[in-house]
Every structure is written in structure tokens, then in C-alpha cells.
Design a protein around this motif. Structure first.
Motif, PDB file in Angstrom:
ATOM      1  N   ASN A   1       0.824  -1.206   0.000  1.00  0.00           N
ATOM      2  CA  ASN A   1       0.000   0.000   0.000  1.00  0.00           C
ATOM      3  C   ASN A   1       0.861   1.259   0.000  1.00  0.00           C
ATOM      4  N   ARG A   2       1.946   1.224   0.767  1.00  0.00           N
ATOM      5  CA  ARG A   2       2.845   2.384   0.795  1.00  0.00           C
ATOM      6  C   ARG A   2       3.522   2.593  -0.558  1.00  0.00           C
ATOM      7  N   LEU A   3       3.920   1.510  -1.201  1.00  0.00           N
ATOM      8  CA  LEU A   3       4.542   1.627  -2.521  1.00  0.00           C
ATOM      9  C   LEU A   3       3.566   2.181  -3.550  1.00  0.00           C
ATOM     10  N   VAL A   4       2.326   1.721  -3.505  1.00  0.00           N
ATOM     11  CA  VAL A   4       1.307   2.225  -4.433  1.00  0.00           C
ATOM     12  C   VAL A   4       1.056   3.702  -4.181  1.00  0.00           C
ATOM     13  N   GLN A   5       0.976   4.094  -2.904  1.00  0.00           N
ATOM     14  CA  GLN A   5       0.758   5.500  -2.573  1.00  0.00           C
ATOM     15  C   GLN A   5       1.924   6.361  -3.041  1.00  0.00           C
ATOM     16  N   ALA A   6       3.149   5.876  -2.858  1.00  0.00           N
ATOM     17  CA  ALA A   6       4.320   6.624  -3.315  1.00  0.00           C
ATOM     18  C   ALA A   6       4.313   6.760  -4.837  1.00  0.00           C
ATOM     19  N   TYR A   7       3.947   5.695  -5.540  1.00  0.00           N
ATOM     20  CA  TYR A   7       3.863   5.749  -6.996  1.00  0.00           C
ATOM     21  C   TYR A   7       2.819   6.769  -7.440  1.00  0.00           C
ATOM     22  N   GLN A   8       1.660   6.758  -6.779  1.00  0.00           N
ATOM     23  CA  GLN A   8       0.608   7.706  -7.133  1.00  0.00           C
ATOM     24  C   GLN A   8       1.032   9.133  -6.838  1.00  0.00           C
ATOM     25  N   ASP A   9       1.752   9.351  -5.743  1.00  0.00           N
ATOM     26  CA  ASP A   9       2.246  10.682  -5.417  1.00  0.00           C
ATOM     27  C   ASP A   9       3.218  11.188  -6.480  1.00  0.00           C
ATOM     28  N   VAL A  10       4.109  10.296  -6.928  1.00  0.00           N
ATOM     29  CA  VAL A  10       5.071  10.687  -7.968  1.00  0.00           C
ATOM     30  C   VAL A  10       4.346  10.984  -9.287  1.00  0.00           C
ATOM     31  N   MET A  11       3.366  10.165  -9.620  1.00  0.00           N
ATOM     32  CA  MET A  11       2.650  10.367 -10.889  1.00  0.00           C
ATOM     33  C   MET A  11       1.801  11.639 -10.874  1.00  0.00           C
ATOM     34  N   ASN A  12       1.385  12.075  -9.703  1.00  0.00           N
ATOM     35  CA  ASN A  12       0.546  13.274  -9.601  1.00  0.00           C
ATOM     36  C   ASN A  12       1.359  14.541  -9.422  1.00  0.00           C
ATOM     37  N   MET A  13       2.678  14.440  -9.405  1.00  0.00           N
ATOM     38  CA  MET A  13       3.523  15.644  -9.269  1.00  0.00           C
ATOM     39  C   MET A  13       3.452  16.460 -10.550  1.00  0.00           C
ATOM     40  N   PRO A  14       3.354  17.776 -10.391  1.00  0.00           N
ATOM     41  CA  PRO A  14       3.376  18.604 -11.605  1.00  0.00           C
ATOM     42  C   PRO A  14       4.780  18.629 -12.219  1.00  0.00           C
ATOM     43  N   VAL A  15       4.825  18.642 -13.516  1.00  0.00           N
ATOM     44  CA  VAL A  15       6.107  18.621 -14.214  1.00  0.00           C
ATOM     45  C   VAL A  15       6.556  20.011 -14.544  1.00  0.00           C
TER      46      VAL A  15
END
Length: 125
Positions: free
Chosen positions: A111-125
Motif C-alpha cells: 500500500n505504501r509503494l502504491v501511494q508513493a507511486y501515485q504521489d510521484v505520478m501526480n507531481m506537476p512537471v
């Protein structure tokens, strides 16, 4: 729950240090050479040194360990149900609790890995 996760992470770090050996320097779990693919071993797509297991191998070993704990627990439970005198109730209950805790910890790490992945994917570029 945060204390449990911190405990699991410290256990993972301790296991990683045992796998690296006594000459490994304490500090960051990720070596700078492990950030660039092929930097340490010279092979394209290789990550990390030849002696140190990578994240994928560490995660695979952890999942295999949980699977073994669940299989052992199931075998002890079945032996107890069949009346095997070597499978006493205390051993069965301890094995079942160990497998349950290991599974919950694995799910929490996932769950923590999925949350970290989602956080990275939602970062503005």
C-alpha cells in the motif's frame, strides 16, 4: 500503525546490511552507483553491484518468506486437525499469528509503494 511500518523498515534495512556483509558502510540504503542503470556491473539494465541484491530481489525474497510462513501455518493446522501429536495447539496458533502478521506487513508495504507511486505520478512537471 506508523510504529509497525517503521519496525518493518528497520528490519528490512538490517537484513540488507546482513546481506551486504561486514565491510558495507552504514548510511543510505541506495548507493549512488545503483541510481544509474548498468553503472556498477557494466550490463545494460543492471542495477546495483553484483553482490548486493536489488529492490526486486529483496521484495521477492520477502514475498517468498510470507508464502513459506503461510504454507507452514497451513501444514501445522492440517496436522493438528488430523491429530498429529507433534502439532500442539500452541505451535499452530503461533505459526498462524506469524503468517498473519507477515501478510499484513506485506500488504502495508504494498500500500505504501502504491501511494508513493501515485504521489510521484501526480507531481506537476
Amino acid at each position: 500503525m506508523t510504529d509497525a511500518i517503521s519496525s518493518i523498515l528497520s528490519q528490512i534495512r538490517a537484513h540488507e546490511m546482513r546481506m551486504r556483509g561486514p565491510d558495507a558502510a552504514p548510511g543510505n540504503a541506495i548507493a549512488p552507483s545503483a541510481l544509474a542503470p548498468g553503472a556498477a556491473s557494466g550490463a545494460p539494465g543492471a542495477v546495483g553491484g553484483a553482490g548486493a541484491p536489488g529492490f526486486q530481489q529483496t521484495l521477492s525474497n520477502a514475498i517468498d518468506s510470507v508464502s513459506r510462513a503461510q504454507n507452514t501455518s497451513g501444514a501445522l493446522q492440517q496436522a493438528f486437525e488430523l491429530g498429529d501429536p507433534r502439532a500442539d495447539l500452541a505451535r499452530v496458533m503461533v505459526a498462524m499469528q506469524q503468517s498473519q502478521v507477515a501478510f499484513r506487513a506485506t500488504v502495508e508495504v504494498r500500500n505504501r509503494l502504491v501511494q508513493a507511486y501515485q504521489d510521484v505520478m501526480n507531481m506537476p512537471v
